[in-house]
Design an enzyme around this catalytic site. Structure first.
Site, PDB file in Angstrom:
ATOM      1  N   CYS A  75      -3.657  -2.755   5.499  1.00 41.72           N
ATOM      2  CA  CYS A  75      -4.800  -3.631   5.277  1.00 41.72           C
ATOM      3  C   CYS A  75      -5.089  -3.699   3.777  1.00 41.72           C
ATOM      4  CB  CYS A  75      -6.029  -3.120   6.038  1.00 41.72           C
ATOM      5  SG  CYS A  75      -6.745  -1.603   5.349  1.00 41.72           S
ATOM      6  N   GLU A 115      -2.548   5.263   6.110  1.00 45.36           N
ATOM      7  CA  GLU A 115      -2.176   5.337   4.700  1.00 45.36           C
ATOM      8  C   GLU A 115      -3.123   6.254   3.923  1.00 45.36           C
ATOM      9  OE1 GLU A 115      -1.168   1.158   6.221  1.00 45.36           O
ATOM     10  OE2 GLU A 115      -2.676   2.708   6.545  1.00 45.36           O
ATOM     11  N   CYS A 134      -6.261  -0.336   2.223  1.00 43.75           N
ATOM     12  CA  CYS A 134      -5.161   0.612   2.102  1.00 43.75           C
ATOM     13  C   CYS A 134      -4.180   0.188   1.015  1.00 43.75           C
ATOM     14  CB  CYS A 134      -4.433   0.761   3.432  1.00 43.75           C
ATOM     15  SG  CYS A 134      -5.363   1.710   4.666  1.00 43.75           S
ATOM     16  N   HIS A 176      -7.590   5.111   8.110  1.00 43.50           N
ATOM     17  CA  HIS A 176      -6.270   4.541   8.339  1.00 43.50           C
ATOM     18  C   HIS A 176      -5.163   5.519   7.977  1.00 43.50           C
ATOM     19  CE1 HIS A 176      -7.575   0.020   8.437  1.00 43.50           C
ATOM     20  NE2 HIS A 176      -8.283   0.788   9.242  1.00 43.50           N
TER      21      HIS A 176
END
Length: 215
Positions: A146, A121, A149, A119
């Site tokens: 999410c 992040e 993250c 992801h």
């Protein structure tokens, strides 16, 4: 005939352009600044608009077929610390080339597997190189993080999250999407500020033109 002078090796040289008999055209009219109709700039983007635009722009590097997101980490002085976008890890298959592992399955066996992507992040935290730089930072992102993250953002010491859209995780098989309440619960528990960015003008978001803004 329209003439002007330039200097070559400290000597004036006379050049003639736009000869009417040759080009059958008039010499161009030269306008003064007061005569020009171009509007004068009177405003600029806010910090939120600038950093969300950067997040939207870097998200265009994403290799995921279903989610396109990016993140910009900035310190308290509005200096950019790091950028990140979502996609497969270094050297792995790209979903745009072989399909989504959760929906299309393994490119060899066809077996549906877990997402191969990292992801935005996580990539942004890695790109910071020294995570101490992220302590007290603000993360501007296209999608709300999410749960996984959010846990990483909490450990990195991020104090504020500014996001553009809500995140819905795609379930294995690609038939349904689901929200993750745990991420927001953790942020509230740890005192991480959360703000959804809503542009005052769609035209201030360069990625979305002609009023097409998924706000």
């Amino acid at each position: 005939m329209f003439h002007f002078l330039i200097h070559h090796k400290n000597k004036p040289v006379n050049f003639a352009f736009f000869e009417k008999s040759r080009y059958n055209a008039k010499a161009p009219k030269i306008f003064s600044m007061s005569e020009q109709k171009k509007p004068i700039k009177t405003s600029r983007l806010s910090w939120d608009e600038a950093f969300i635009n950067l997040a939207l722009l870097i998200s265009k590097r994403a290799a995921c077929r279903f989610h396109e997101t990016g993140v910009v980490f900035v310190d308290k002085n509005k200096r950019i610390i790091s950028l990140g976008y979502n996609g497969p890890t270094e050297g792995d298959d790209h979903c745009l080339e072989v399909g989504c592992a959760k929906v299309n399955g393994d490119p060899v066996t066809g077996k549906v597997r877990r997402c191969r992507g990292a992801h935005a992040e996580i990539n942004g935290i890695i790109n910071a190189q020294d995570t101490k730089r992220l302590r007290g930072s603000t993360a501007y992102m296209v999608l709300f993080p999410c749960y996984d993250c959010m846990k990483a953002l909490n450990n990195a010491g991020v104090k504020e999250i500014v996001y553009f859209k809500e995140y819905e995780r795609i379930q294995t098989g690609g038939e349904k999407f689901e929200e993750e309440d745990e991420a927001r619960d953790l942020a509230v528990k740890k005192g991480i500020k959360m703000r959804r960015f809503r542009p005052k003008k769609v035209t201030n978001l360069f990625i979305y033109q002609e009023g097409k803004c998924p706000c």
